[in-house]
Design an enzyme around this catalytic site. Structure first.
Site, PDB file in Angstrom:
ATOM      1  N   ASP A  17       0.828  -1.200   0.000  1.00  0.00           N
ATOM      2  CA  ASP A  17       0.000   0.000   0.000  1.00  0.00           C
ATOM      3  C   ASP A  17       0.866   1.255   0.000  1.00  0.00           C
ATOM      4  OD1 ASP A  17       0.838  -0.608   2.704  1.00  0.00           O
ATOM      5  OD2 ASP A  17      -0.582   0.883   3.429  1.00  0.00           O
ATOM      6  N   GLU A  63       0.090  -1.280   5.545  1.00  0.00           N
ATOM      7  CA  GLU A  63       1.140  -0.904   6.500  1.00  0.00           C
ATOM      8  C   GLU A  63       0.999   0.553   6.910  1.00  0.00           C
ATOM      9  OE1 GLU A  63       5.134   0.621   7.811  1.00  0.00           O
ATOM     10  OE2 GLU A  63       3.879   1.282   6.156  1.00  0.00           O
TER      11      GLU A  63
HETATM   12 ZN    ZN Z   1       6.855   2.291   4.073  1.00  0.00          ZN
END
Ligand code: ZN
Length: 434
Positions: free
Chosen positions: A99, A193
């Site tokens: 992401d 993340e």
């Molecule tokens: Zn990163």
């Protein structure tokens, strides 16, 4: 082996890096075009469908490279195995996140490759975005490198597609060169993340690695085994809401009290903008509410647990002291742990960081040991039982439209992975001989 020849003339740290660069760049340019921006307060994993699209492409590419167990699970995690050389003893993980940050526009990324960077300011075609080496010392150090940017109106997504591309290019190279010694390598690409959820649904047991490395750092040589320890705090203030026309002597305005707490917190120190290196901070990031009820939210960071506790106490004491001046108001303080400093988990297994140092040096680079003023997937994975330090990727100015990456440094990162494989293969031999 032919790739151990010392530094070539073309600005790469080795012939190996130079050989990896074209494949790596091609993959990187493909990945950044897919919109994988994650979304806060998610309702499912992954938080956005674009991450599944990139995950499917990565499964195909890993298959294509010969990792024939490549798959994507129902939460969007992509995993694959590159079996080790005969007699390989170690199982080592390589992790990057798919992401991109929700903090800058992430859709319609059109990357631009600036070949043989001349050291001047880079003007991007959109958004009046300018990369000025005067204010970006890291950029001025990359004269002669090939530099990748966005078109100026989006982030680039080197955070962390540089890491993803480096891992895929390195395992594809290793798969094509079975004569190079290697441990069993487990690859994982995580979703979400950037919203703090990359480790949440990570199946550590199923992954089966004894330790792992995230490729999610920045400048060449970085090797990080220390992150902030982190808490999120919120103070909920309840006042007495009365129609303002009949409020005389009755109204107690919670929003005003929240603002008083905010201004009573330290501002000439202990803030993100006044601290650096190993100093921590209290960072209020959201204030909202009504006269009846208001909420102040803050994050608190430090490398040291004791100092972290002191910052939390300071926040609590400040909030309670201010509210005490308003006898009819109340405050409720919520303290929530986000992640711990990974060092306490990694330092008990020193060979993990030693192997990375050897690999970086084998690539002709001096390791740079800086603590991360933030967290990585590794912060929580280490706590969950998979010790996971972090390696450089070659990307810079993350979470902004000025984000850029050096192709040369990305290639050095991919080459470092190949060398890390060889280091772990040798550690196996030493252990079995002893
Ligand atoms: Zn990163």
């Amino acid at each position: 082996m032919e790739y151990w020849v010392s530094m070539p003339e073309n600005g790469y740290t080795s012939d190996l890096a130079s050989a990896l660069a074209p494949d790596l760049l091609e993959r990187f340019l493909r990945y950044v075009r897919i919109d994988t921006q994650s979304k806060r307060d998610r309702e499912r994993s992954p938080s956005t469908p674009g991450q599944l699209d990139l995950g499917r492409l990565l499964v195909d590419e890993l298959f294509g490279a010969g990792l024939d167990d490549a798959s994507q699970d129902e939460n969007g995690y992509v995993t694959a195995t590159l079996p080790g050389s005969d007699g390989a003893e170690h199982v080592i993980g390589l992790i990057a996140h798919m992401d991109t940050s929700p903090d800058a526009p992430g859709s319609g990324v059109e990357p631009i490759v600036h070949r043989a960077y001349d050291g001047q300011a880079i003007e991007l075609p959109r958004g009046a975005t300018r990369l000025d080496p005067e204010t970006m010392p890291e950029l001025s150090a990359k004269r002669g490198h090939d530099i990748v940017t966005s078109s100026g109106d989006t982030l680039l997504g080197a955070d962390d597609k540089a890491g993803v591309a480096e891992i895929v290019a390195a395992v594809a190279y290793l798969a094509a060169h079975p004569e190079l010694p290697r441990p069993t390598l487990k690859v994982a690409f995580t979703p979400d993340e950037e919203i703090g959820e990359g480790a949440t649904l990570f199946d550590i047991e199923g992954f089966g690695a004894e330790c792992a490395y995230t490729l999610d750092g920045s400048d060449i040589g970085e090797l990080q085994d220390e992150t902030f320890a982190a808490f999120e705090l919120s103070a909920t203030i309840r006042g007495v809401d009365v129609h303002p026309g009949q409020a005389t002597g009755k109204l107690v305005n919670a929003l005003r009290i929240a603002a008083q707490i905010l201004s009573a917190l330290p501002s000439d120190g202990l803030t993100p903008e006044t601290t650096s290196g190993r100093e921590g901070f209290i960072h209020p990031y959201r204030l909202g509410g009504t006269p009846g009820e208001a909420r102040l939210r803050a994050i608190v960071r430090d490398f040291d647990e004791q100092r972290l506790r002191e910052h939390i106490e300071l926040f609590e004491r400040t909030a309670r002291d201010v509210v005490a001046q308003h006898p009819r108001a109340t405050v409720e303080i919520d303290v929530r742990r986000q992640y711990r400093n990974m060092r306490s988990y990694i330092e008990t297994v020193p060979e993990i960081v030693q192997a990375a140092e050897l690999a970086i040096r084998a690539e002709g680079i001096e390791p740079v040991r800086t603590p991360i003023r933030g967290g990585t997937d590794g912060s929580r994975l280490s706590e969950m039982g998979l010790p996971t330090p972090n390696l450089f990727t070659g990307g810079h100015e993350y979470h902004s439209v000025r984000e850029w990456a050096s192709v040369n440094d990305m290639a050095s990162a991919a080459a470092t992975i190949v060398r890390l494989a060889e280091v772990w293969a040798r550690v196996g031999k030493v252990v079995s001989a002893g």
